[in-house]
Design a protein around this motif. Structure first.
Motif, PDB file in Angstrom:
ATOM      1  N   ILE A 307       2.965 -14.617   4.387  1.00  0.00           N
ATOM      2  CA  ILE A 307       3.201 -13.207   4.061  1.00  0.00           C
ATOM      3  C   ILE A 307       3.950 -12.479   5.178  1.00  0.00           C
ATOM      4  CG2 ILE A 307       1.177 -13.127   2.583  1.00  0.00           C
ATOM      5  CD1 ILE A 307      -0.173 -11.336   4.701  1.00  0.00           C
ATOM      6  N   GLY A 308       4.067 -13.103   6.343  1.00  0.00           N
ATOM      7  CA  GLY A 308       4.810 -12.485   7.433  1.00  0.00           C
ATOM      8  C   GLY A 308       4.004 -11.452   8.199  1.00  0.00           C
ATOM      9  N   ARG A 309       4.494 -11.135   9.380  1.00  0.00           N
ATOM     10  CA  ARG A 309       3.784 -10.217  10.266  1.00  0.00           C
ATOM     11  C   ARG A 309       3.652  -8.810   9.689  1.00  0.00           C
ATOM     12  NH1 ARG A 309       5.576  -5.546  13.619  1.00  0.00           N
ATOM     13  NH2 ARG A 309       3.812  -5.202  15.017  1.00  0.00           N
ATOM     14  N   TYR A 310       4.700  -8.298   9.013  1.00  0.00           N
ATOM     15  CA  TYR A 310       4.667  -6.913   8.539  1.00  0.00           C
ATOM     16  C   TYR A 310       3.542  -6.682   7.538  1.00  0.00           C
ATOM     17  CZ  TYR A 310       9.354  -6.480  10.619  1.00  0.00           C
ATOM     18  OH  TYR A 310      10.422  -6.470  11.480  1.00  0.00           O
ATOM     19  N   ARG A 311       3.464  -7.530   6.526  1.00  0.00           N
ATOM     20  CA  ARG A 311       2.405  -7.357   5.526  1.00  0.00           C
ATOM     21  C   ARG A 311       1.030  -7.560   6.137  1.00  0.00           C
ATOM     22  NH1 ARG A 311       4.250 -10.442  -0.075  1.00  0.00           N
ATOM     23  NH2 ARG A 311       6.478 -10.172   0.255  1.00  0.00           N
ATOM     24  N   PHE A 312       0.945  -8.556   7.028  1.00  0.00           N
ATOM     25  CA  PHE A 312      -0.365  -8.848   7.602  1.00  0.00           C
ATOM     26  C   PHE A 312      -0.860  -7.692   8.466  1.00  0.00           C
ATOM     27  CE2 PHE A 312      -3.130 -10.777  10.869  1.00  0.00           C
ATOM     28  CZ  PHE A 312      -4.126 -11.234  10.033  1.00  0.00           C
ATOM     29  N   VAL A 313      -0.004  -7.168   9.321  1.00  0.00           N
ATOM     30  CA  VAL A 313      -0.423  -6.050  10.170  1.00  0.00           C
ATOM     31  C   VAL A 313      -0.678  -4.812   9.314  1.00  0.00           C
ATOM     32  CG1 VAL A 313       0.235  -4.547  12.082  1.00  0.00           C
ATOM     33  CG2 VAL A 313       0.696  -6.996  12.220  1.00  0.00           C
ATOM     34  N   ARG A 314       0.107  -4.616   8.252  1.00  0.00           N
ATOM     35  CA  ARG A 314      -0.191  -3.539   7.288  1.00  0.00           C
ATOM     36  C   ARG A 314      -1.633  -3.646   6.813  1.00  0.00           C
ATOM     37  NH1 ARG A 314       1.873  -4.742   1.408  1.00  0.00           N
ATOM     38  NH2 ARG A 314       0.348  -6.384   1.878  1.00  0.00           N
ATOM     39  N   ASN A 315      -2.030  -4.851   6.417  1.00  0.00           N
ATOM     40  CA  ASN A 315      -3.390  -5.065   5.928  1.00  0.00           C
ATOM     41  C   ASN A 315      -4.427  -4.759   7.000  1.00  0.00           C
ATOM     42  OD1 ASN A 315      -2.112  -6.034   3.631  1.00  0.00           O
ATOM     43  ND2 ASN A 315      -2.464  -8.193   4.139  1.00  0.00           N
ATOM     44  N   CYS A 316      -4.146  -5.191   8.219  1.00  0.00           N
ATOM     45  CA  CYS A 316      -5.082  -4.955   9.322  1.00  0.00           C
ATOM     46  C   CYS A 316      -5.215  -3.460   9.632  1.00  0.00           C
ATOM     47  CB  CYS A 316      -4.636  -5.717  10.567  1.00  0.00           C
ATOM     48  SG  CYS A 316      -4.710  -7.513  10.387  1.00  0.00           S
ATOM     49  N   LEU A 317      -4.133  -2.733   9.457  1.00  0.00           N
ATOM     50  CA  LEU A 317      -4.177  -1.283   9.686  1.00  0.00           C
ATOM     51  C   LEU A 317      -5.000  -0.574   8.611  1.00  0.00           C
ATOM     52  CD1 LEU A 317      -0.494  -0.816  10.843  1.00  0.00           C
ATOM     53  CD2 LEU A 317      -2.526  -0.158  12.170  1.00  0.00           C
ATOM     54  N   ILE A 318      -4.906  -1.036   7.378  1.00  0.00           N
ATOM     55  CA  ILE A 318      -5.754  -0.468   6.328  1.00  0.00           C
ATOM     56  C   ILE A 318      -7.221  -0.706   6.681  1.00  0.00           C
ATOM     57  CG2 ILE A 318      -6.366  -0.550   3.886  1.00  0.00           C
ATOM     58  CD1 ILE A 318      -3.585   0.672   4.518  1.00  0.00           C
ATOM     59  N   ALA A 319      -7.521  -1.927   7.126  1.00  0.00           N
ATOM     60  CA  ALA A 319      -8.894  -2.235   7.532  1.00  0.00           C
ATOM     61  C   ALA A 319      -9.321  -1.384   8.727  1.00  0.00           C
ATOM     62  CB  ALA A 319      -9.011  -3.722   7.874  1.00  0.00           C
ATOM     63  N   ALA A 320      -8.413  -1.176   9.676  1.00  0.00           N
ATOM     64  CA  ALA A 320      -8.729  -0.338  10.836  1.00  0.00           C
ATOM     65  C   ALA A 320      -9.034   1.091  10.405  1.00  0.00           C
ATOM     66  CB  ALA A 320      -7.571  -0.363  11.829  1.00  0.00           C
ATOM     67  N   GLY A 321      -8.241   1.595   9.468  1.00  0.00           N
ATOM     68  CA  GLY A 321      -8.476   2.948   8.975  1.00  0.00           C
ATOM     69  C   GLY A 321      -9.805   3.092   8.271  1.00  0.00           C
ATOM     70  N   ASN A 322     -10.295   1.997   7.689  1.00  0.00           N
ATOM     71  CA  ASN A 322     -11.593   2.013   7.004  1.00  0.00           C
ATOM     72  C   ASN A 322     -12.760   1.739   7.934  1.00  0.00           C
ATOM     73  OD1 ASN A 322     -10.489   2.460   4.420  1.00  0.00           O
ATOM     74  ND2 ASN A 322     -10.127   0.275   4.101  1.00  0.00           N
ATOM     75  N   SER A 323     -12.466   1.319   9.163  1.00  0.00           N
ATOM     76  CA  SER A 323     -13.511   0.792  10.055  1.00  0.00           C
ATOM     77  C   SER A 323     -14.428   1.848  10.640  1.00  0.00           C
ATOM     78  CB  SER A 323     -12.861   0.008  11.197  1.00  0.00           C
ATOM     79  OG  SER A 323     -12.185   0.899  12.092  1.00  0.00           O
ATOM     80  N   GLY A 324     -13.907   3.068  10.836  1.00  0.00           N
ATOM     81  CA  GLY A 324     -14.683   4.082  11.546  1.00  0.00           C
ATOM     82  C   GLY A 324     -14.781   3.808  13.036  1.00  0.00           C
ATOM     83  N   GLU A 345       4.002   3.248   8.415  1.00  0.00           N
ATOM     84  CA  GLU A 345       3.326   4.092   7.418  1.00  0.00           C
ATOM     85  C   GLU A 345       1.831   3.815   7.387  1.00  0.00           C
ATOM     86  OE1 GLU A 345       1.330   5.275   3.900  1.00  0.00           O
ATOM     87  OE2 GLU A 345       1.766   3.155   4.342  1.00  0.00           O
ATOM     88  N   ALA A 346       1.471   2.536   7.384  1.00  0.00           N
ATOM     89  CA  ALA A 346       0.052   2.179   7.370  1.00  0.00           C
ATOM     90  C   ALA A 346      -0.643   2.649   8.642  1.00  0.00           C
ATOM     91  CB  ALA A 346      -0.101   0.666   7.205  1.00  0.00           C
ATOM     92  N   ALA A 347       0.067   2.587   9.759  1.00  0.00           N
ATOM     93  CA  ALA A 347      -0.511   3.039  11.027  1.00  0.00           C
ATOM     94  C   ALA A 347      -0.767   4.547  11.008  1.00  0.00           C
ATOM     95  CB  ALA A 347       0.415   2.675  12.186  1.00  0.00           C
ATOM     96  N   GLY A 348       0.166   5.297  10.443  1.00  0.00           N
ATOM     97  CA  GLY A 348      -0.027   6.737  10.350  1.00  0.00           C
ATOM     98  C   GLY A 348      -1.235   7.080   9.507  1.00  0.00           C
ATOM     99  N   TRP A 349      -1.410   6.373   8.406  1.00  0.00           N
ATOM    100  CA  TRP A 349      -2.587   6.596   7.551  1.00  0.00           C
ATOM    101  C   TRP A 349      -3.873   6.229   8.288  1.00  0.00           C
ATOM    102  CZ3 TRP A 349      -6.394   3.287   5.789  1.00  0.00           C
ATOM    103  CH2 TRP A 349      -7.237   3.780   4.786  1.00  0.00           C
TER     104      TRP A 349
END
Length: 358
Positions: A307-324, A345-349
Motif C-alpha cells: 500500500i506504500g508509505r503514504y496510505r500506511f502513515v495516513r492510517n496511522c494518523l487516523i489511529a493517532a487521532g483516535n488514541s487520545g 490532511e490526515a495529520a491535520g485531522w
C-alpha cells in the motif's frame, strides 16, 4: 480421452502432495460457468459496492467463470492454507498507543508463500499425470492476482462455505484460510459443494464497526475497514474515522468473532505466517516516524508494503487521532507539512482530535 481411473488416482495423490506442501484443504470443482455465481457478481458490481476497485469491474466476465478466463479449463483445484493466529486478534482493541495490523499481514506476504507452494504442486502434478499416462496436464496457477473468484470456487470444491461476512469458513480451520486455485484441462471428478453452516448466527454482522454488511452474505466494500485502509487511495471519509479506532492495516473483527474458529488450531498454520513480534502490538509512534526508505525496509516481505508509505502513515494518523494520546502530538504536527497531501490532511485531522482531548 482421459482415463477416469488415472484421474481418480491422480486426485488422491494430489491431496496428499498438497498437504505435504502446507495446504490444509483441497477440493475439486467444475470450471464451467455457474449462472448464479455470475449473476451475484454482476449485481454487486452494478450496485457499486466494489468502491474504487475498478479492476474487479473491468474483467468481470473473466472473473465470473473459469472457462471465460481460459476456455480449455475443465477443472478447478481449490486449495487453502491456514494462518490461524496464536493470539486473540481483538486483544488490542482500545489500546490507543498501539496499532492493529490484520492477522494475515503480520507474517510473510501470503502471495509469495502460497504461490511458491502452488507452483511446486503444479510441477508435481504435471510429472505425476504423465507417469499415469495423462499426456495433457496443462494448468494455470492463481493467487489473488487474477480475475478468479477464489471464495465461491472454494465452496464449490467443498473446502468451506462463504459465511455471512462473505469470507470462506472451514469446519476445521475457521475463518483463517488463504486461498489459491489451479485451473487445469484434466477433468477431475468434482467434490460436493460445501453446505452453509452459519445458521441463525449473526456474530460477524454485529461485530462490524462500520456496518459494512447491508444484509447477510452481502458486503459493501465502501464501508469496510479493510477496504478503506488498504484499497482506498484517497482520504478516509470522516464518517468512518472514529470507527477505525487503532486499526492501521485491515480489520479482523468479523473473522475473529466467528464461532467456527474454536476448531481452528494455530498449530495447523503455515510457519511462514508466524507473526513478526514487531507487528503484534506496534507502537504508533514508531510508524509515525517512518520515511519512505524506512517504510520499505520495515515491511520488506510483508503484505503491508504494497500500500506504500503514504496510505500506511495516513492510517496511522487516523489511529493517532483516535488514541487520545497527546504524547503523539509532536509527531503528528510534524506530518502536517508532509510532502504527501494525503498524509498532511490526515495529520491535520489527527492534530485537531488530539488537541481536543482533555
Amino acid at each position: 480421452m482421459v482415463n477416469n481411473d488415472a484421474t481418480r488416482v491422480l486426485a488422491a495423490r494430489l491431496r496428499e502432495q498438497a498437504r505435504a506442501l502446507g495446504f490444509v484443504a483441497v477440493g475439486f470443482a467444475p470450471a464451467a460457468t455457474d449462472p448464479l455465481r455470475r449473476a451475484r457478481l454482476l449485481a454487486w458490481l452494478d450496485e457499486g459496492r466494489h468502491g474504487s476497485m475498478a479492476w474487479m469491474e473491468s474483467r468481470a466476465e473473466e472473473r465470473a467463470a473459469p472457462q471465460t478466463l481460459w476456455d480449455e479449463a475443465r477443472s478447478v483445484i481449490a486449495l487453502g492454507m491456514s494462518y490461524a493466529p496464536r493470539h486473540d486478534p481483538l486483544a488490542l482493541e482500545g489500546r490507543g498507543e498501539v496499532g492493529r495490523v490484520s492477522v494475515y499481514a503480520q507474517g510473510r506476504d501470503y502471495h509469495d508463500v502460497v504461490k511458491k507452494a502452488l507452483k511446486a504442486l503444479a510441477r508435481w502434478l504435471v510429472a505425476e499425470a504423465q507417469s499415469l499416462g495423462i499426456a495433457d496436464a496443462r494448468l494455470k496457477v492463481f493467487v489473488d492476482t487474477a480475475p478468479v473468484m477464489e471464495k465461491p470456487l472454494a465452496q464449490a470444491a467443498g473446502i468451506g462455505w462463504q459465511g455471512k461476512h462473505t469470507n470462506v469458513v472451514s469446519r476445521a480451520h475457521g475463518s483463517w484460510l488463504f486461498l489459491g486455485a489451479i485451473y487445469t484441462v484434466i477433468p477431475f471428478a468434482p467434490d460436493a459443494p460445501h453446505r452453509d453452516l452459519c445458521g441463525s448466527c449473526r456474530a460477524c454482522q454485529d461485530a462490524c464497526p462500520t456496518s459494512a454488511f447491508p444484509a447477510p452474505y452481502r458486503l459493501d466494500a465502501r464501508r469496510c475497514i479493510s477496504y478503506l485502509t488498504i484499497e482506498h487511495a484517497g482520504p478516509i471519509p470522516h464518517e468512518f474515522r472514529a470507527a477505525i479506532g487503532n486499526r492501521i492495516y485491515g480489520c479482523d473483527d468479523c473473522l475473529a468473532v466467528c464461532p467456527w474458529n474454536k476448531f481452528a488450531a494455530a498449530a495447523a498454520a503455515h510457519h511462514r505466517f508466524e507473526a513478526r513480534p514487531e507487528l503484534v502490538a506496534p507502537p504508533l509512534a514508531d510508524f509515525l516516524r517512518l520515511d519512505d526508505a524506512g517504510f520499505r525496509a520495515r515491511f520488506s516481505g510483508s503484505a503491508v508494503k504494497r500500500i506504500g508509505r503514504y496510505r500506511f502513515v495516513r492510517n496511522c494518523l487516523i489511529a493517532a487521532g483516535n488514541s487520545g494520546d497527546r504524547s503523539l502530538l509532536a509527531l503528528v504536527d510534524a506530518l502536517t507539512a508532509d510532502a504527501s497531501a494525503l498524509v498532511a490532511e490526515a495529520a491535520g485531522w489527527a492534530a485537531a482530535q488530539l488537541r481536543a482531548c482533555p
